[in-house]
Design a protein around this motif. Structure first.
Motif, PDB file in Angstrom:
ATOM      1  N   VAL A  18       0.861  -1.176   0.000  1.00 40.86           N
ATOM      2  CA  VAL A  18       0.000   0.000   0.000  1.00 40.86           C
ATOM      3  C   VAL A  18       0.898   1.226   0.000  1.00 40.86           C
ATOM      4  O   VAL A  18       1.655   1.463   0.949  1.00 40.86           O
ATOM      5  CB  VAL A  18      -0.948   0.014   1.218  1.00 40.86           C
ATOM      6  N   ASN A  28       0.007   7.105  -0.683  1.00 40.59           N
ATOM      7  CA  ASN A  28      -1.229   7.771  -1.109  1.00 40.59           C
ATOM      8  C   ASN A  28      -2.445   6.845  -1.092  1.00 40.59           C
ATOM      9  O   ASN A  28      -3.535   7.238  -1.501  1.00 40.59           O
ATOM     10  CB  ASN A  28      -1.058   8.396  -2.500  1.00 40.59           C
ATOM     11  N   GLY A  29      -2.273   5.589  -0.631  1.00 36.92           N
ATOM     12  CA  GLY A  29      -3.381   4.645  -0.532  1.00 36.92           C
ATOM     13  C   GLY A  29      -3.494   3.674  -1.692  1.00 36.92           C
ATOM     14  O   GLY A  29      -4.226   2.689  -1.610  1.00 36.92           O
ATOM     15  N   GLN A  42      -2.745   0.633  -4.114  1.00 37.10           N
ATOM     16  CA  GLN A  42      -2.267  -0.717  -3.818  1.00 37.10           C
ATOM     17  C   GLN A  42      -1.781  -1.375  -5.098  1.00 37.10           C
ATOM     18  O   GLN A  42      -2.359  -1.156  -6.162  1.00 37.10           O
ATOM     19  CB  GLN A  42      -3.388  -1.576  -3.242  1.00 37.10           C
TER      20      GLN A  42
END
Length: 127
Positions: free
Chosen positions: A19, A22-23, A25
């Motif tokens: 991850v 910035n989030g 994946q």
């Protein structure tokens, strides 16, 4: 639970997600390395550039199969077997593969039956 696959030289491969800060994946293939007994995850420093995790401790000396090596310790976020974990990540030079350390076996069950092609990791204990 995640299913893995066997490599040509007996490696145990599993798909996990890293991850990004910035989030975002993305999936990577990692080798379960039971000889990596003091950590959760090890990656090459080049891979870290795109992830932007925060450094926790620089220049930790560790014994490896190649002798003494230095690693930086980062706080990383990964998804393994559908569960998200924040873990310390060892980042070093010249690591050809992403390595899952044997600390995962403290919270996961590893099932291996090579003749039948069975290789799984399943979370049995999570905080």
């Amino acid at each position: 639970m995640i299913a893995g696959k066997f490599g040509n030289n007996g490696e145990l491969f599993f798909e996990i997600q890293l991850v990004v800060a910035n989030g975002e994946q993305f999936e990577v293939e990692a080798i379960l390395d039971t000889g990596f007994t003091s950590g959760w995850l090890a990656i090459n420093s080049q891979d870290l550039e795109a992830i932007e995790w925060q450094i926790v401790i620089p220049k930790i000396e560790m014994q490896t199969a190649r002798g003494l090596e230095y690693f930086d310790l980062y706080e990383g976020k990964v998804i393994v077997a559908g569960k998200e974990f924040i873990i310390p990540v060892h980042v070093g030079e010249e690591l050809p593969d992403i390595l899952l350390g044997s600390l995962w076996l403290d919270i996961m069950q590893l099932v291996v039956n090579k003749p039948k092609g069975i290789l799984t990791l399943e979370v049995v204990k999570a905080d």
